[in-house]
Every structure is written in C-alpha cells, then in structure tokens.
Scaffold this motif. Structure first.
Motif, mmCIF file in Angstrom:
data_model
loop_
_atom_site.group_PDB
_atom_site.id
_atom_site.type_symbol
_atom_site.label_atom_id
_atom_site.label_comp_id
_atom_site.label_asym_id
_atom_site.label_seq_id
_atom_site.Cartn_x
_atom_site.Cartn_y
_atom_site.Cartn_z
ATOM 1 N N ALA A 1 0.833 -1.214 0.000
ATOM 2 C CA ALA A 1 0.000 0.000 0.000
ATOM 3 C C ALA A 1 0.860 1.253 0.000
ATOM 4 N N LEU A 2 1.962 1.209 0.704
ATOM 5 C CA LEU A 2 2.877 2.351 0.737
ATOM 6 C C LEU A 2 3.530 2.564 -0.629
ATOM 7 N N HIS A 3 3.923 1.463 -1.275
ATOM 8 C CA HIS A 3 4.493 1.574 -2.624
ATOM 9 C C HIS A 3 3.492 2.240 -3.574
ATOM 10 N N GLN A 4 2.258 1.815 -3.517
ATOM 11 C CA GLN A 4 1.253 2.371 -4.415
ATOM 12 C C GLN A 4 1.044 3.864 -4.155
ATOM 13 N N ARG A 5 1.055 4.247 -2.892
ATOM 14 C CA ARG A 5 0.851 5.667 -2.573
ATOM 15 C C ARG A 5 2.057 6.501 -3.020
ATOM 16 N N ILE A 6 3.243 5.969 -2.824
ATOM 17 C CA ILE A 6 4.454 6.674 -3.247
ATOM 18 C C ILE A 6 4.480 6.822 -4.768
#
Length: 381
Positions: free
Chosen positions: A45-50
């Motif tokens: 989820a963090l990768h997608q937001r970044i």
C-alpha cells in the motif's frame, strides 16, 4: 499466514534510533520498536501511494475511521462513533495534552508506577502534581494496590492516567479491576486517560483487552482512550495515532489545548496509508506475530530465570520483558550490561531502579544472542 519472523533485517546505517543509540558492538534491545518487517500488504500500500508522486496535505478519510470503528467492535466489543476519533501525531503528545486539558496548574495527576516514562514526565512538564501508586506482587503477578490508590487521591486530583496493557510489567487489567477503578473515579470525579497502544499484543491466551471506556456510561463519558497501529504493526516511524473521546466537552477541551502546539495530522499521509492497510489487511500477519512472540516469551522466561540473580514474571502482553536485577548488586545495571554488549532500558526511567526492560521483538537468533551475553556477564561477577 507464513511469515518469516526469523529473518534478520539489517537496520544499521538506516538512521534507526534503536540501532544507533549504542556503539556497533552493543546489541540493542531497549526501545519499543520491533526488528520485523511490517505486513506485506502495508508495504504494498505504501508503494502504491508513493508511486502516485504527489504528497500534499491530507486527512483521514471516512474509510479509515470506519475501519477503526469496526476494529473496536470486532476485537474489543466496544461500539464507538467516527466523530469521537481525534487523530494525533503520537500517543506521547496526546498524553501531554490530556494532562494540560484535564488538570489545572498544581492540580493532581495520579498514575500507577512503574510506568512508561512519559507518564512520569508529562505532569511535571505541565506544572501538575504527579501522585504515584505502586504496583505490588501477589502470587507471582503484578496487581494495583487499589486501597493505596484511594488513599492517595486528594481533593486536587483531577486525572487518572492508565497504561493498559501496562508498560513495563505487561499486566492486562481484568474487568473486575477496571470496574473497581471506575467506582473510584466516579466517587472522586476523576477523568481517565487510558493509553491502550499495546492492546493488540496480548500474549496470554486467558487474558482479554477490555477498553476502560467500554465498561460503563460513566467510564465512556469521562475518559480518553489512546490507540495506534504503531506498536502492533511496527509503524512507529510514521507518527499516526488517535484518541477516542466520546464526551463532546472533553473532546473540545482536548482540541483546544492541542491547537498551535501539537502538529496537525494533515501531514500524516504516509501514516494514514499504513494505518488503513494495517486495519484492513493486517490481521493474519498480527496473528502470526503473536504466535512468534509467544514462543520468544516462553524461551526468554525460562532462560532468564535460570540465570542466578535475575528474575522475570510471565507477561500477559507486549514484547517488553520486565527483569528484576536487584540481586546483582549493581549501582547502574543498565550501564553494566551495556559494557558487555547488551543495550537495555533502565528501570529507573520507568520508576523502579531494580529492574531492566528488554525488548524481545526481534528474531529468535538475536534474542538468544542477547540472552547469552546477559548470562555471560552475570557469570563473570
């Protein structure tokens, strides 16, 4: 869910507070920060937001708040409303806000001791009077001396600060204990600030986390409950926590006192992203973590109690062991162990210099290495 908690993740040269506090030859087992990688779903989820690439001011959306509501209902049988939730950059700042909001200058704040050290510093920083009530040991279990607590309450006492599950001794308050506390608070008109940040880390299968605010209407209307995904999912670096304040007046007081002092959470974009993924997808990972921590706890409990001069009681919750080192006769036990390569938290920081706190939220291999260093150091005395 198959998670390799035995995997050793190199945290050196990552600006880690935990790993850079001591010299490289010291194994750090102090601050409440696990060495495990967070749940894969959180990382994704963090990768997608970044990858989105725009990181402006943000706010918690209704989905995240609904996840908190559902979590409280499903895990703690506690019905809350979204409007009761106040987001903060951390539990410590919220503790300090509570002291300033609900106790006036020179008024009393009462807290069980030993306890997480911000409980000790927050009243003093605000010019409030800290009244400590000691835990006592009965039949190998820590209990709160309620008689002593009541005797300590003065007419100037306004706020009771709880840590449940308790840091550092790992106790989980029973419903009976919470009801007795609630009766005292009702009798003396005390507001309760309950730090429940370790509530998802119950090791004892016979123990149950019960939010103080859930036990009665009085408790609900006269309390502030502090929670966060930070300890459970190893997200402490994201600065994302929340207070649950059902009473409109208390919520308004909290928000008024924090204004202009505690940073707004509109900069918590990454924290909100991680929290949402943790609460939506993280339960299988949490259950695997608990299984691993239970195994580490059982190993540590047996190993420590085999070392002459050391003693440890079983923990009901947390990954923080509370070890009695009084028989070693060391003036500064934390410094003694640091000199032989093991970095622990001094009990004096929490209110009892006869103890050290050890963080076993790490791979079993690192934990065993830490125990070996401790045993070797004690044997050398």
């Amino acid at each position: 869910m198959s998670i390799d908690f035995d995997k050793v993740v190199d945290r050196t040269r990552t600006s880690s507070l935990k790993w850079e506090r001591f010299s490289p030859d010291v194994l750090p087992m102090w601050v409440a920060d696990m060495d495990f990688q967070s749940a894969p779903e959180i990382i994704e989820a963090l990768h997608q937001r970044i990858d989105h690439g725009v990181f402006g001011y943000t706010e918690p959306d209704s989905e995240l708040e609904q996840l908190v509501v559902e979590r409280c209902r499903n895990l703690y049988h506690w019905d809350i409303e979204p409007e009761w939730i106040v987001w903060t950059p951390g539990v410590v700042s919220a503790l300090n806000v509570c002291v300033r909001a609900y106790a006036g200058k020179l008024e009393g704040v009462i807290s069980p001791i030993p306890v997480y050290y911000p409980f000790l510093t927050a009243p003093k920083l605000a010019g409030r009077d800290l009244i400590g009530v000691e835990w006592i040991k009965q039949s190998g279990q820590w209990v709160l001396d309620l008689e002593s607590l009541e005797q300590s309450i003065t007419p100037d006492c306004k706020l009771l600060m709880l840590c449940n599950p308790q840091n550092p001794n790992g106790r989980v308050f029973t419903r009976s204990e919470l009801e007795k506390l609630e009766q005292l608070c009702k009798k003396y008109s005390l507001v309760v600030c309950s730090d429940e940040v370790h509530c998802d880390l119950i090791l004892d299968r016979h123990a149950e986390h019960i939010p103080y605010a859930s036990i009665s209407e009085f408790a609900r209307d006269n309390s502030i409950t502090l929670m966060s995904p930070s300890k459970t999912f190893n997200l402490a670096g994201f600065g994302c926590a929340f207070a649950i304040i059902p009473n409109n007046r208390l919520r308004d007081q909290f928000n008024r006192v924090r204004t202009g002092i505690v940073p707004s959470t509109d900069s918590a974009l990454i924290g909100y992203t991680a929290a949402k993924a943790a609460y939506r997808f993280g339960e299988p990972w949490r259950q695997s973590l608990l299984d691993y921590l239970r195994g580490s706890h059982d190993y540590l409990l047996e190993a420590i109690n085999k070392i002459p001069g050391l003693a440890m009681e079983p923990l009901q919750a947390t990954y923080l062991a509370w070890i009695d080192v009084s028989e070693l006769g060391q003036k500064d036990p934390q410094q003694f162990f640091e000199q032989v390569g093991i970095g622990l938290s001094p009990g004096k920081q929490f209110g009892d210099e006869n103890y050290l706190r050890l963080n076993f939220g790490c791979s079993r291999s690192l934990l065993k290495e830490g125990v070996e260093r401790i045993a070797k150091a004690v044997t050398s005395l």
